[in-house]
Design an enzyme around this catalytic site. Structure first.
Site, PDB file in Angstrom:
ATOM      1  NE  ARG A 189      -5.225  -2.015   3.568  1.00 58.31           N
ATOM      2  CZ  ARG A 189      -5.880  -1.665   2.584  1.00 58.31           C
ATOM      3  NH1 ARG A 189      -6.913  -0.999   2.664  1.00 58.31           N
ATOM      4  NH2 ARG A 189      -5.846  -2.287   1.381  1.00 58.31           N
ATOM      5  CG  ASP A 192      -2.003  -0.998   1.228  1.00 59.32           C
ATOM      6  OD1 ASP A 192      -2.352  -1.543   0.070  1.00 59.32           O
ATOM      7  OD2 ASP A 192      -2.574  -1.432   2.373  1.00 59.32           O
ATOM      8  CG  ASP A 204      -5.121   2.554   5.636  1.00 62.09           C
ATOM      9  OD1 ASP A 204      -6.179   3.360   5.717  1.00 62.09           O
ATOM     10  OD2 ASP A 204      -4.542   2.401   4.631  1.00 62.09           O
ATOM     11  CE1 TYR A 261       3.513  -6.993   4.245  1.00 64.13           C
ATOM     12  CE2 TYR A 261       3.042  -9.302   4.373  1.00 64.13           C
ATOM     13  CZ  TYR A 261       2.988  -8.243   3.727  1.00 64.13           C
ATOM     14  OH  TYR A 261       2.785  -8.414   2.333  1.00 64.13           O
TER      15      TYR A 261
END
Length: 300
Positions: free
Chosen positions: A180, A46, A88, A74
């Site tokens: 997310r 993203d 987010d 992550y």
């Protein structure tokens, strides 16, 4: 003006992507900096996310699926107490809660998100709905019922709790995972709501963010042999597959797209593998009875 073709650059450049830029923009910048004819990337980040974005150049683009399928790690911070329409910090807050879980409650909730799970992508995502990207429909205010997709989560760990409103976590997962969605669903499971505040991909298959070049550095070294020196070989993208040695005749046959003889050691009939000859990758394919049946051939 005819389009400049660019040169044949084959290999991988690992970028440490900054926040505020799309993955496609990073690829375009790398292609320009190397004067490369062809480039692609393995696994979109993203715009707000940072970290490893592996850019494949030339013939290395044929190995992208193997990196897309590989495990990725992550590190992310969940903002507790608020849900947003994008899951987010970029989106609008659509619900909030004064409830705050303890560290132990967060830890106790994590096992439910590991192993083979079903995950509903965020409304603002690149998933296709009736041929349209979900984020395009979401921007028009449409509420969608997105289908849950299977995701393999190797691990999900509690790292730190900077304050009552924030929890830092680390997830290692397979292909197609949305951090997310994890933040959103964890917030719901804890009853306090949540969204991703900060997200960084620390590694992706064989590629590490620590080895990545910043965009500033790429711009500084653009069109120079020094930037070429940072390229990793095409076969880095094949790290998860066994390597076979092709005979001279086998390599010639493979290059023409035909099954070719290979010297195999520890592969079984039907295994996916790649073949090299004199140190050069030749093809990826399926091993059967002394031959590799190619699915992708490298023109180096």
């Amino acid at each position: 003006m005819g389009r400049r073709k660019g040169r044949a650059v084959n290999g991988w450049l690992v970028v440490d992507k900054p926040a505020g830029i799309t993955s496609t923009s990073v690829v375009n910048k790398v292609r320009w900096a190397l004067g490369a004819a062809k480039a692609g990337h393995a696994g979109t980040l993203d715009p707000a996310a940072t970290g490893v974005l592996a850019v494949a150049l030339g013939e290395a683009t044929k190995t992208v699926p193997y990196i897309t399928d590989a495990l990725k790690c992550y590190r992310f911070t969940v903002r507790l107490g608020a849900a947003t329409n994008t899951d987010d910090a970029e989106g609008e807050v659509i619900a909030s809660s004064d409830l705050r879980p303890t560290d132990d409650q967060i830890r106790a909730a994590l096992p439910a998100f590991t192993g083979e799970i079903l995950q509903v992508p965020p409304q603002f995502s690149a998933v296709k709905v009736d041929g349209m990207r979900a984020y395009a429909l979401a921007r028009e205010g449409e509420e969608m019922e997105l289908a849950a997709r299977p995701l393999w989560v190797e691990s999900l760990e509690f790292i730190s709790r900077p304050d009552a409103d924030h929890a830092e976590l680390e997830m290692v997962c397979g292909k197609g995972g949305y951090v997310r969605s994890i933040a959103r669903d964890l917030g719901q499971a804890l009853g306090c709501l949540g969204h991703v505040l900060v997200l960084r991909r620390t590694w992706s298959g064989p590629f590490d963010a620590e080895d990545g070049l910043s965009l500033e550095r790429i711009e500084e070294l653009a069109q120079s042999p020094e930037l070429d020196a940072h390229l990793l070989p095409l076969e880095t993208g094949l790290a998860d597959l066994p390597e076979l040695r092709a005979t001279a005749e086998g390599a010639a046959r493979l290059r023409n797209g035909n099954p070719g003889m290979v010297i195999a050691s520890d592969v079984e009939y039907g295994d996916e593998a790649w073949a090299s000859h004199e140190g050069q990758p030749v093809a990826v394919g399926i091993y059967k009875a002394g031959e590799l049946h190619p699915s992708r051939v490298f023109n180096l």
